[in-house]
Motif scaffolding. Structure first.
Motif, PDB file in Angstrom:
ATOM      1  N   MET A  82       0.817  -1.190   0.000  1.00  0.00           N
ATOM      2  CA  MET A  82       0.000   0.000   0.000  1.00  0.00           C
ATOM      3  C   MET A  82       0.861   1.255   0.000  1.00  0.00           C
ATOM      4  N   TYR A  83       1.897   1.283   0.822  1.00  0.00           N
ATOM      5  CA  TYR A  83       2.742   2.464   0.914  1.00  0.00           C
ATOM      6  C   TYR A  83       3.887   2.340  -0.078  1.00  0.00           C
ATOM      7  N   ASP A  84       3.701   2.927  -1.216  1.00  0.00           N
ATOM      8  CA  ASP A  84       4.697   2.914  -2.276  1.00  0.00           C
ATOM      9  C   ASP A  84       4.944   4.366  -2.664  1.00  0.00           C
ATOM     10  N   ILE A  85       6.173   4.802  -2.548  1.00  0.00           N
ATOM     11  CA  ILE A  85       6.514   6.195  -2.853  1.00  0.00           C
ATOM     12  C   ILE A  85       6.070   6.573  -4.266  1.00  0.00           C
ATOM     13  N   ALA A  86       5.957   5.590  -5.148  1.00  0.00           N
ATOM     14  CA  ALA A  86       5.494   5.850  -6.511  1.00  0.00           C
ATOM     15  C   ALA A  86       4.066   6.394  -6.529  1.00  0.00           C
ATOM     16  N   ASN A  87       3.297   6.128  -5.462  1.00  0.00           N
ATOM     17  CA  ASN A  87       1.930   6.652  -5.386  1.00  0.00           C
ATOM     18  C   ASN A  87       1.897   8.175  -5.390  1.00  0.00           C
ATOM     19  N   LEU A  88       2.993   8.791  -4.991  1.00  0.00           N
ATOM     20  CA  LEU A  88       3.028  10.260  -5.007  1.00  0.00           C
ATOM     21  C   LEU A  88       2.915  10.801  -6.428  1.00  0.00           C
ATOM     22  N   SER A  89       3.158   9.962  -7.408  1.00  0.00           N
ATOM     23  CA  SER A  89       2.976  10.398  -8.801  1.00  0.00           C
ATOM     24  C   SER A  89       1.497  10.643  -9.110  1.00  0.00           C
ATOM     25  N   ASN A  90       0.604  10.222  -8.216  1.00  0.00           N
ATOM     26  CA  ASN A  90      -0.826  10.477  -8.377  1.00  0.00           C
ATOM     27  C   ASN A  90      -1.235  11.861  -7.884  1.00  0.00           C
ATOM     28  N   LEU A  91      -0.309  12.615  -7.319  1.00  0.00           N
ATOM     29  CA  LEU A  91      -0.646  13.949  -6.821  1.00  0.00           C
ATOM     30  C   LEU A  91      -1.226  14.864  -7.896  1.00  0.00           C
ATOM     31  N   PRO A  92      -0.681  14.889  -9.106  1.00  0.00           N
ATOM     32  CA  PRO A  92      -1.305  15.742 -10.131  1.00  0.00           C
ATOM     33  C   PRO A  92      -2.768  15.374 -10.399  1.00  0.00           C
ATOM     34  N   HIS A  93      -3.083  14.095 -10.388  1.00  0.00           N
ATOM     35  CA  HIS A  93      -4.471  13.669 -10.593  1.00  0.00           C
ATOM     36  C   HIS A  93      -5.349  14.161  -9.444  1.00  0.00           C
ATOM     37  N   LEU A  94      -4.863  14.008  -8.211  1.00  0.00           N
ATOM     38  CA  LEU A  94      -5.598  14.502  -7.053  1.00  0.00           C
ATOM     39  C   LEU A  94      -5.794  16.012  -7.159  1.00  0.00           C
ATOM     40  N   ARG A  95      -4.748  16.716  -7.567  1.00  0.00           N
ATOM     41  CA  ARG A  95      -4.825  18.168  -7.759  1.00  0.00           C
ATOM     42  C   ARG A  95      -5.900  18.519  -8.774  1.00  0.00           C
ATOM     43  N   ASN A  96      -5.967  17.784  -9.878  1.00  0.00           N
ATOM     44  CA  ASN A  96      -6.968  18.050 -10.916  1.00  0.00           C
ATOM     45  C   ASN A  96      -8.390  17.821 -10.415  1.00  0.00           C
ATOM     46  N   LEU A  97      -8.565  16.898  -9.499  1.00  0.00           N
ATOM     47  CA  LEU A  97      -9.894  16.594  -8.986  1.00  0.00           C
ATOM     48  C   LEU A  97     -10.422  17.695  -8.062  1.00  0.00           C
ATOM     49  N   SER A  98      -9.508  18.447  -7.445  1.00  0.00           N
ATOM     50  CA  SER A  98      -9.912  19.517  -6.528  1.00  0.00           C
ATOM     51  C   SER A  98      -8.821  20.585  -6.513  1.00  0.00           C
ATOM     52  N   ALA A  99      -8.706  21.276  -7.643  1.00  0.00           N
ATOM     53  CA  ALA A  99      -7.595  22.203  -7.867  1.00  0.00           C
ATOM     54  C   ALA A  99      -7.536  23.331  -6.835  1.00  0.00           C
ATOM     55  N   THR A 100      -8.664  23.915  -6.498  1.00  0.00           N
ATOM     56  CA  THR A 100      -8.673  25.042  -5.564  1.00  0.00           C
ATOM     57  C   THR A 100      -8.206  24.612  -4.185  1.00  0.00           C
ATOM     58  N   THR A 101      -8.701  23.469  -3.734  1.00  0.00           N
ATOM     59  CA  THR A 101      -8.326  22.975  -2.409  1.00  0.00           C
ATOM     60  C   THR A 101      -6.855  22.595  -2.369  1.00  0.00           C
ATOM     61  N   MET A 102      -6.378  21.916  -3.414  1.00  0.00           N
ATOM     62  CA  MET A 102      -4.970  21.525  -3.439  1.00  0.00           C
ATOM     63  C   MET A 102      -4.074  22.756  -3.495  1.00  0.00           C
ATOM     64  N   ALA A 103      -4.460  23.751  -4.266  1.00  0.00           N
ATOM     65  CA  ALA A 103      -3.665  24.988  -4.338  1.00  0.00           C
ATOM     66  C   ALA A 103      -3.587  25.656  -2.964  1.00  0.00           C
ATOM     67  N   ALA A 104      -4.701  25.662  -2.247  1.00  0.00           N
ATOM     68  CA  ALA A 104      -4.706  26.249  -0.904  1.00  0.00           C
ATOM     69  C   ALA A 104      -3.774  25.483   0.022  1.00  0.00           C
ATOM     70  N   PHE A 105      -3.835  24.148  -0.063  1.00  0.00           N
ATOM     71  CA  PHE A 105      -2.945  23.333   0.760  1.00  0.00           C
ATOM     72  C   PHE A 105      -1.485  23.587   0.409  1.00  0.00           C
TER      73      PHE A 105
END
Length: 106
Positions: free
Chosen positions: A1-24
C-alpha cells in the motif's frame, strides 16, 4: 500500500480539486518557508511529526529535505527518540482517563 510511486498520483488529485490543493500547497510552502525557525529545524520538526503520525511518505520527503538542509544522521536519530517519547507520553497521559476515581455522571 505504501509505495513512494503513489506520489505520482498527486497531479491527478490536484486536478480533482484544484482550488483545495492549491490552498494546501500555499499553506505548506508558507509553513516550511524560512522564518524565525531555520529550515533545518523545520525539517527536524517535520520528521518528528512524521514519525509520530507514522506517515511513510512524509518520512521519505522530509528525510531528503533534512539531508539537503545539512541535518546529520545523529540529529535524525535524536528526533526518533523524541518522537518515541512523545508517543509514549501521550499514551500515559491518556491512560489517566482510564484509572482513578470515577466522576459522577450527571
Amino acid at each position: 500500500m505504501y509505495d513512494i510511486a503513489n506520489l505520482s498520483n498527486l497531479p491527478h488529485l490536484r486536478n480533482l480539486s484544484a482550488t483545495t490543493m492549491a490552498a494546501f500547497e500555499n499553506f505548506d510552502r508558507a509553513a516550511m518557508a524560512p522564518g524565525v525557525i531555520p529550515r533545518r529545524y523545520k525539517e527536524l520538526i517535520a520528521l518528528g511529526v512524521a514519525l509520530a503520525t507514522q506517515c511513510p511518505y512524509s518520512l521519505e520527503v522530509h528525510r531528503t529535505n533534512a539531508e539537503n538542509a545539512g541535518v546529520t544522521e545523529a540529529e535524525i536519530a535524536e528526533v526518533v527518540y523524541i518522537a518515541a517519547a512523545m508517543r509514549a507520553t501521550a499514551a500515559i497521559a491518556h491512560g489517566t482517563h482510564l484509572v482513578g476515581p470515577r466522576k459522577a455522571k450527571r
